[in-house]
Write an enzyme that holds these catalytic residues in place. Sequence first.
Site, PDB file in Angstrom:
ATOM      1  N   HIS A   1       0.897  -1.080  -0.225  1.00 18.72           N
ATOM      2  CA  HIS A   1      -0.267  -0.216  -0.202  1.00 18.72           C
ATOM      3  C   HIS A   1       0.655   1.089   0.111  1.00 18.72           C
ATOM      4  O   HIS A   1       0.884   1.980   1.138  1.00 18.72           O
ATOM      5  CB  HIS A   1      -0.706  -0.339   1.145  1.00 18.72           C
ATOM      6  CG  HIS A   1      -1.996   0.888   0.841  1.00 18.72           C
ATOM      7  ND1 HIS A   1      -3.268   0.505   1.111  1.00 18.72           N
ATOM      8  CD2 HIS A   1      -2.725   2.163   0.993  1.00 18.72           C
ATOM      9  CE1 HIS A   1      -4.582   1.248   0.722  1.00 18.72           C
ATOM     10  NE2 HIS A   1      -4.203   2.326   0.774  1.00 18.72           N
TER      11      HIS A   1
ATOM     12  N   GLU B   1      -4.102  -0.144  -5.072  1.00 18.79           N
ATOM     13  CA  GLU B   1      -4.291   0.635  -6.686  1.00 18.79           C
ATOM     14  C   GLU B   1      -3.542   1.402  -6.901  1.00 18.79           C
ATOM     15  O   GLU B   1      -2.498   2.225  -7.572  1.00 18.79           O
ATOM     16  CB  GLU B   1      -4.154   2.690  -5.944  1.00 18.79           C
ATOM     17  CG  GLU B   1      -6.221   1.953  -5.280  1.00 18.79           C
ATOM     18  CD  GLU B   1      -6.964   3.584  -4.156  1.00 18.79           C
ATOM     19  OE1 GLU B   1      -6.063   4.656  -4.325  1.00 18.79           O
ATOM     20  OE2 GLU B   1      -8.291   3.167  -3.883  1.00 18.79           O
TER      21      GLU B   1
ATOM     22  N   ASN C   1     -11.937  -0.194  -5.146  1.00 20.13           N
ATOM     23  CA  ASN C   1     -12.248   0.944  -3.723  1.00 20.13           C
ATOM     24  C   ASN C   1     -13.366   1.827  -4.872  1.00 20.13           C
ATOM     25  O   ASN C   1     -12.531   2.164  -6.143  1.00 20.13           O
ATOM     26  CB  ASN C   1     -10.622   1.432  -3.819  1.00 20.13           C
ATOM     27  CG  ASN C   1      -9.973   0.459  -3.130  1.00 20.13           C
ATOM     28  OD1 ASN C   1     -10.176  -0.418  -2.332  1.00 20.13           O
ATOM     29  ND2 ASN C   1      -8.760   0.545  -2.769  1.00 20.13           N
TER      30      ASN C   1
ATOM     31  N   TYR D   1     -15.281   5.857  -5.129  1.00 19.71           N
ATOM     32  CA  TYR D   1     -14.795   6.934  -4.298  1.00 19.71           C
ATOM     33  C   TYR D   1     -15.772   7.559  -5.389  1.00 19.71           C
ATOM     34  O   TYR D   1     -16.720   8.280  -4.717  1.00 19.71           O
ATOM     35  CB  TYR D   1     -13.563   7.442  -3.979  1.00 19.71           C
ATOM     36  CG  TYR D   1     -12.812   6.870  -2.942  1.00 19.71           C
ATOM     37  CD1 TYR D   1     -13.219   6.652  -1.711  1.00 19.71           C
ATOM     38  CD2 TYR D   1     -12.008   6.482  -2.477  1.00 19.71           C
ATOM     39  CE1 TYR D   1     -12.842   6.108  -0.242  1.00 19.71           C
ATOM     40  CE2 TYR D   1     -11.412   4.821  -2.193  1.00 19.71           C
ATOM     41  CZ  TYR D   1     -11.699   5.252  -0.427  1.00 19.71           C
ATOM     42  OH  TYR D   1     -10.987   4.993   0.271  1.00 19.71           O
TER      43      TYR D   1
HETATM   44  C1  FCB Z   1      -7.720   5.300  -1.468  1.00 21.86           C
HETATM   45  C2  FCB Z   1      -6.094   4.273  -0.431  1.00 21.86           C
HETATM   46  C3  FCB Z   1      -6.215   4.942   0.557  1.00 21.86           C
HETATM   47  C4  FCB Z   1      -7.387   5.972   1.328  1.00 21.86           C
HETATM   48  C5  FCB Z   1      -8.255   6.435   0.611  1.00 21.86           C
HETATM   49  C6  FCB Z   1      -9.069   7.995   1.355  1.00 21.86           C
HETATM   50  O1  FCB Z   1      -7.108   5.845  -2.930  1.00 21.86           O
HETATM   51  O2  FCB Z   1      -6.286   3.627  -1.313  1.00 21.86           O
HETATM   52  O3  FCB Z   1      -4.606   4.552   1.508  1.00 21.86           O
HETATM   53  O4  FCB Z   1      -6.419   7.393   1.172  1.00 21.86           O
HETATM   54  O5  FCB Z   1      -7.858   6.461  -1.300  1.00 21.86           O
END
Ligand code: FCB
Length: 434
Positions: free
Chosen positions: A113, A158, A281, A283
Amino acid sequence: MFLWGTATAAYQIEGAVGEDGRGVSIWDAFAHEPGRVRDGHTGDVACDHYHRWREDVALMADLGVNAYRFSIAWPRVQPHGTGEVNEKGLDFYDRLVDSLLEAGIQPVPTLFHWDLPQPLQDRGGWMNRDVAEIFAGYAAVAGARLADRVPLWITLNEPFVHMAYGYAMGVHAPGQALLTGALPAAHHQLLGHGLAVRALRAAGAREVALTNNCTPVWPASPQEPDLRAAQAYDILHNRLFLDPVLIGEYPDLSAYTPALDFLRDGDLDVICTPLDALGINYYNPTRIAAPTADGLPFSDAGITGHPTTAFGWPVVPDGLRELLTELKARYGAALPPVHITENGCSQPDLVTGRGTIEDAERIAFLDSHIGAMRQAMREGVDVRGYFVWSLLDNFEWAEGYHQRFGLVHVDFATQRRTPKASYRWLKGFLASEH
Ligand code: FCB
């Protein structure tokens, strides 16, 4: 069993950067360079999880999750990035894994990470092809110690964000601004991923996954230049990191590079080593328009008309359903079972006079995104897990401690943990699920 979990990452929570033989990572170096992180914040102490992990496991047990996604700090395990193994570093994760299992929580470690050992950066980091092989060596070491108790592993977190922010724009470690010259850092991460899948399996890992950040891409208009730009962005953000892994070929990268100089015979076979699961992931979606003058084949048009988080990210729950159903339509049977390995939001999270944190926006965010995930499942997408980002407020990369994503509030002066209203909401939700 559907996995309901929380997620964190080593550099964002552990602190204890100089303890028990841990080596230096690119994030230690970057955060200590003046001007890189807002207000000069660093992860030196972070949430002090390295010392307070028992309390954090107890919080998760009380919350009622049955899974926990954390990351292993490569520089704790191999301080020089390769060679010598630091048993004390491995011991930390060994204890963590055992105590999670005792609490009925499945450990889901991520190997990388973003905290690359600095000695590997001194050799070029992920721009250097050798790092892929070296990463697989580290995967073998971690697997040999933990695979007897860890069923599901994640190789990388990511790779798009690491390449784009770390190597193309330089706003994250290692702080390089190579623009499209950063593409080899994508390929070498993917190669490292494929080699690590094989190394983990050889060490006894039963299930291996890759976690990508994915976004539905919305063209700013139905005009041809915007459509073309949206396609180019989708290639860079989503397909560059999924096509080779799932179907063994790169998408058309001609908008970014005239030739795939970094690609060697046999690489794609390694990269598309079959996976047991895919971590997503999510968002927010991204709205894309025709390019402006900066040399990239797209521009970010921004999204209006939706609520935003403290970070300014638009809140679009249906984007998660859209993303998942599109992935299913795009990859069909080649799409492995999916875990939502991160989803969550930063909010201002003011502590009230009574000492509580009333984060109603986070509750609405989680509720609506879980609903969107379930809608995608009804539409035929095989989703097996959902992990909230994050258990704790933590070091949010270039934003330092300014963005709070936790279900649990952390007072960074005292390290006091206070569960927020969203924690209590999730606890009730999980109790009704089990
Ligand atoms: C992602 C990351 C994680 C965190 C979130 C908000 O891109 O993987 O570590 O910072 O965003």
